[in-house]
Design a protein around this motif. Structure first.
Motif, short mmCIF file in Angstrom:
data_model
loop_
_atom_site.label_atom_id
_atom_site.label_comp_id
_atom_site.label_asym_id
_atom_site.label_seq_id
_atom_site.Cartn_x
_atom_site.Cartn_y
_atom_site.Cartn_z
N THR A 245 -17.83 4.44 -23.54
CA THR A 245 -17.61 3.59 -24.71
C THR A 245 -17.75 2.12 -24.33
N LEU A 246 -17.20 1.74 -23.18
CA LEU A 246 -17.32 0.35 -22.72
C LEU A 246 -18.78 -0.03 -22.49
N ILE A 247 -19.55 0.90 -21.93
CA ILE A 247 -20.98 0.63 -21.69
C ILE A 247 -21.72 0.46 -23.02
N MET A 248 -21.48 1.38 -23.96
CA MET A 248 -22.13 1.29 -25.27
C MET A 248 -21.79 -0.02 -25.96
N LEU A 249 -20.53 -0.44 -25.82
CA LEU A 249 -20.10 -1.69 -26.45
C LEU A 249 -20.74 -2.89 -25.77
N SER A 250 -20.74 -2.92 -24.43
CA SER A 250 -21.28 -4.07 -23.70
C SER A 250 -22.78 -4.21 -23.89
N MET A 251 -23.48 -3.07 -24.15
CA MET A 251 -24.92 -3.11 -24.35
C MET A 251 -25.30 -3.42 -25.79
N GLY A 252 -24.28 -3.54 -26.66
CA GLY A 252 -24.55 -3.85 -28.05
C GLY A 252 -24.99 -2.67 -28.88
N TRP A 253 -24.79 -1.45 -28.36
CA TRP A 253 -25.16 -0.26 -29.12
C TRP A 253 -24.32 -0.13 -30.38
N ILE A 254 -23.02 -0.35 -30.23
CA ILE A 254 -22.10 -0.15 -31.34
C ILE A 254 -21.24 -1.40 -31.51
N PRO A 255 -20.80 -1.69 -32.72
CA PRO A 255 -19.91 -2.83 -32.93
C PRO A 255 -18.50 -2.54 -32.41
N PHE A 256 -17.71 -3.59 -32.34
CA PHE A 256 -16.37 -3.47 -31.75
C PHE A 256 -15.50 -2.48 -32.51
#
Length: 578
Positions: free
Chosen positions: A205-216
């Motif tokens: 989840t942290l990776i997806m968030l840091s890569m901009g895949w998903i919003p906060f």
């Protein structure tokens, strides 16, 4: 995204999970036997239980290991259901340490640069002859693999900004309002169920968030789902446990699900609180602000999102604990209503108590579990010896037959318990274990063999008594009195053996003088009674066959003493610190 990139991503995930398991295992081995004592001692009220769960989980980096340990202790009766609920609440807070460690070291500091050099030190420590250094070596290697895996995962995840079509598809998932929140919550739950590790799901989840895949806000929904998915481990562990163990696992589910419900109802205000705390505590952009977006990995917006997600994880579990700790009694009543006790529990009277919830996370803790089961086995054997005495004193044939059947049942129980403990020890032995643990396990194999022989002895005496009755022979009052004296001496030997087992388990066994004294009493009494009976047969013409039955029982009783002194001697060799 090519096939090689997919397999690299999956391999990196596997490296992360292996690293997490090795780090947790090394930490637990380094903590040693103190964990069990700490858990059982620090649970006198719900607040102490919370602190205990938080402390242990922070140390061993595994809420699943703590929860499974709690379930097994409830299964054994060492913890009450209310105490267990407090520990589980604390374990949920303790597991948030992993999220902070990953967010800070894995993304901000990029500890992976030092991971490979650290492997050298892990290798050197792991080749040490001292167990503690080996455990530290395993911890270092696990720590290195964890962050290497995290680094490879970050590198393997494609940049969706370079593929607008895929980015648009992922963005569509986030465009359904509250429906998207529920969608990502379910995704987080399922992913945790599949991986069986909330830490791994949190890292993804942290990776997806840091890569901009998903919003906060969608990442926050995934974290809420992870808190539901992680409860499955305890429920799996409790599925073969007793009613209390199942209730403890169910309380974990109720605690997390209740938290997710209020968090969903107050989703937007809760996210604003998380954003406010993150902004003011770290001086970063508010990750919950309208229009907030991660611009690029490694930027202030990325750091704010990572810290914000970790803060949400911590605040969620802390607030949930503060809300529900006042209702531990009500939760206990609720799970007691949901998980009904079976109407007929007689068949469960002789089941394994301490290891029926499955092995724990490390061999050291599993050996503790097995030892508790052995003490339980010894107490069951002592109960069987009481039926021997009753059978000797019973003159009514029908009542004697009931007692004989019970002794036969106890012999079968002894066989089954010995087999199940041995099977459990085989599983523990298949893991990497220290030399001291290996010595203890070898002693345990011998001890359960002796305990099984004690069960055989009870059934053997029942056969002697049965032959006596079939041949219509009777013991006179003096013979009954002497056999009762022998039974009392055996009971004293049992008490000494169980005392020594208990002291050895606590690490407090100093000597086995009590067992030696009990064995001497039995040998002296056996010699006196046997000589007296032989003299009576020779001089007074007493019935020869009755005397043979009498001497056979006396000798069998004495052999029971031999089995018990063997157990204490095994304890002396393996558990007394030289």
């Amino acid at each position: 995204m090519g096939i090689l990139q997919i397999f690299t991503l999956l391999g990196a995930l596997g490296m992360f999970l292996i690293g997490m398991n090795m780090m947790s295992s090394g930490l637990q081995k380094a903590a040693g036997e103190k964990l069990r004592g700490f858990l059982s001692a620090m649970t006198s009220n719900p607040f102490k239980g919370v602190l205990t769960g938080l402390g242990i989980t922070s140390v061993i980096q595994s809420s699943s290991a703590t929860t499974v340990m709690v379930v097994s202790f409830v299964n054994a009766g060492l913890l009450t259901l209310t105490q267990a609920i407090g520990v589980i609440m604390g374990a949920n807070i303790g597991t948030t340490v992993t999220a902070w460690m990953v967010a800070w070291l894995g993304f901000k500091a990029d500890i992976s640069i030092l991971a490979v050099p650290m492997m050298l030190f892990g290798f050197l420590f792991s080749n040490s002859k001292k167990d503690q250094r080996k455990n530290i070596g395993e911890l270092i290697i696990g720590f290195s693999l964890l962050f290497l895996g995290l680094s490879f995962m970050k590198e393997s995840v494609p940049d969706l900004r370079q593929t607008p079509e895929v980015l648009q598809f992922v963005t569509t998932w986030s465009s359904y309002g509250f429906g998207s929140v529920l969608l990502f919550l379910v995704f987080g739950t399922v992913l945790t169920l599949v991986l069986q590790s909330s830490s791994a799901t949190m890292a993804i989840t942290l990776i997806m968030l840091s890569m901009g895949w998903i919003p906060f806000n969608m990442a926050c929904a995934m974290v809420l789902g992870e808190n539901i998915g992680t409860t499955i481990t305890a429920n799996i562990a409790a599925s073969v446990g007793n009613t209390q163990a199942k209730r403890a696992a169910m309380s974990h589910t109720i605690f997390n699900v209740t938290g997710v419900v209020w968090a969903l109802i107050l989703f937007n205000p809760f996210l604003k609180l998380v954003g406010f705390v993150t902004e003011n505590l770290f001086g970063l952009p508010n990750p919950a602000a309208e229009g907030f977006a991660v611009t690029e990995a490694g930027t202030a917006s990325s750091t704010a999102a990572l810290y914000g997600l970790s803060m949400l994880h911590t605040l969620f579990n802390t607030i949930n604990m503060l809300l529900l700790i006042w209702f531990t009694g009500a939760i206990a009543k609720a799970v007691s209503w949901i998980v009904k006790a079976p109407k007929n529990q007689e068949s469960d009277a002789f089941r394994l108590k301490y290891i029926s919830a499955g092995p724990l996370a490390t061999p050291e803790l599993s050996v503790e579990q097995a030892f508790e089961e052995i003490i339980h086995f010894a107490n069951i054997s002592k109960n069987g010896a009481e039926y021997i005495k009753s059978a000797i004193n019973e003159s009514d044939n029908d009542k004697f037959e009931e007692l004989r059947q019970k002794l036969v049942k106890y012999e079968e129980i002894s066989d089954r318990i010995e087999f199940e403990i041995a099977t459990f020890l085989n599983e523990v032995s298949s893991e990497e274990i220290s030399e001291s643990t290996s010595i203890k396990i070898k002693a345990m194999y011998k001890i359960i063999g002796e305990l099984e022989s004690l069960g055989d002895s009870g059934e053997a005496i029942s056969r002697i008594l049965s032959r006596k009755n079939i041949n219509k022979k009777k013991f006179d009052n003096n013979s009954i009195k002497n056999l009762n004296a022998m039974a009392d001496a055996v009971e004293q030997a049992y008490n000494a053996m169980i005392e020594n087992l208990t002291l050895a388990h606590k690490g407090e066994l100093v000597n086995i003088l009590n067992a030696n004294n009990a064995e001497d009493r039995l040998n002296t009494l056996r010699n006196n009674l046997r000589d007296e009976m032989i003299e009576n047969i020779d001089n007074d013409g007493k019935n020869y066959h009755t005397g043979v039955y009498y001497i056979d029982i006396v000798n069998t009783y004495e052999r029971m003493g031999d089995f018990m002194i063997n157990i204490s001697q095994d304890l002396e060799r393996a558990f007394i610190r030289k």
